[in-house]
Design an enzyme around this catalytic site. Sequence first.
Site, short mmCIF file in Angstrom:
data_model
loop_
_atom_site.label_atom_id
_atom_site.label_comp_id
_atom_site.label_asym_id
_atom_site.label_seq_id
_atom_site.Cartn_x
_atom_site.Cartn_y
_atom_site.Cartn_z
N THR A 148 -9.06 1.88 5.09
CA THR A 148 -8.22 2.77 5.89
C THR A 148 -8.30 4.22 5.39
OG1 THR A 148 -6.76 0.87 6.25
CG2 THR A 148 -5.87 3.00 6.84
N ASP A 171 -5.86 -9.47 10.15
CA ASP A 171 -4.51 -9.09 9.75
C ASP A 171 -3.46 -10.04 10.32
OD1 ASP A 171 -5.21 -7.01 8.14
OD2 ASP A 171 -4.57 -5.42 9.49
#
Length: 582
Positions: A403, A443
């Site tokens: 990220t 996720d």
Amino acid sequence: MQWTLKLITTSLLLASTSGWADQAADSVAPEQSTGVEQKRLVTAKDWMVTAANPIATQAGADILAQGGNAIDAMVTTQLMLGLVEPQSSGIGGGAFLVYWDAKEKKLTTYDGRETAPLAATPTLFQNDKGEPLEFYDAVVGGRSVGTPGTVKLMWETHQKYGKLEWNKLIEPAIKLAQQGFEISPRLASLIEGDAERLSRFPTTKAYFFNPDGSPKAEGTILKNPEYAATLTTIAKQGAEGFYQGEIATDIVKTVQTAAGNPGVLAEQDLDIYQIKQRDAVCAPYQSYDVCGMGPPSSGALTVGQILAMTEQFDLKGWGAENPKSWQVIADASALAFADRGMYMADEDFVPMPTTGLLNAEYLKQRASLITPGKALESVSAGTPPWDYAQLQSQDESIELPSTSHFNVVDGEGNVVSITTTIENAFGSRLMVRGFLLNNELTDFSFRTHSDGKPIANRLEPGKRPRSSMASTIIMQDDKPYMAIGSPGGSRIIGYVAQAIIAHTQWGMDIQSAINQPHLLNRFGTVDIEQGTSFESMKSELEKLGLQINVRDLNSGLHAIRFTKEGLEGAADPRREGAAIGK
């Protein structure tokens, strides 16, 4: 207070010699006695960009210098990050944007999170026996790819708020992709470390490796003409050029034919994808409102819970070097993560006690479980106020750190706080038309139920997986006070909460708060940042009853703060980023 950080940083590679570039260069101090370059606080009067790569930061700054606004600079910065920091984010992934509209005096959020394909089934990440797959067996290949949201997020927010022409914002990334850029130390290290997985797919291997199979090294000029061509299409056709037509067809083909692990993404998933504008979730804290992205992100809720619980204790009086302060923070974090695992998911699919999780009386009750000087022996989810009863079970999803986070403040006072991702480093490892595809579906919880009760973050068609991304704008007196966020998987929440506490409770400027060594707790074991002065607290914290794990904690915190004189910017010394302002 002087913190000792034995961390690897890099010199800034600035693409301009203009005045604001000099400002960014000043953010790196001469080498300290540890031999590590430490970043300094950057100040500016009019505008500022903070991002995880100096080339991307400079590109955003150039747009502001040309008269663009915060959304314009966001588009250019994101597209440049997708080129020079491909392991972390890009147009094959998704993002959460928290935005302050200075003209309307309004805070809002835009959800560009990836979605599960319509053909996805609850057992997508289970084997023939109904057991969860091993993480990397699920990640690498097409199975893990969700519908990307970043391009549509950029396009729709630019259509609403942008000032400069769309194609002008894309030109810098096109030009650099054609000319090439030097592979940074961080990118080179990650390519080498992930060589086996990156080498499984011919297109990906050809981009990151030499003809002899060796990883491309630091300083190698990396050109990406395919990315330039993709961006040229998007520049001409807008989001439609990505979600329909040849690019969409190639994305789907790459996913569905991935050797050994094909996925189920279809062209219909791209065609129907939507950005969701949502109300910001705000938690009162001291004299501030700490605001961020609501579900499907757990970031704002969990950060808000940690801050509210720790506010019940005298952290300011105890100080930053007192193990008791950190025991309270660790216990508050463990309690918040228990609620996160039980309740937080995409509330478009799963009922959530969103308001109840930040209820002041509920959080006081949770804080009353904490005893300073004696760590919690066990932690479980609480029972926040609900609109109606709901039985759920604890989540089991894994969220690994990659990220990127960046912030923009323009001369009009508009503020962007955006966290952007392809999930795990290099995402699914699938590359198409010059960009990597996400592995965001991992996720989700690989299990759908536990003990006969459903898991809130279970996989469902069209659903958005829960995230820990914590794009944050802190408000004070109904005005922006700070924009902050970080990469780091589920540790993002602890990084952001700790930086806010360090600044508001212990009086650190935002650069010092970001430089501070990390200590955080998610699931019962406290992580202490390896190679820092916090290692000296290990034995004291163990005496208080905490289990300790010393390890690398590679955050990427970036922040901009409003002051009476203008702006302050800070970049995390653990990464290659910079703050640039004028």
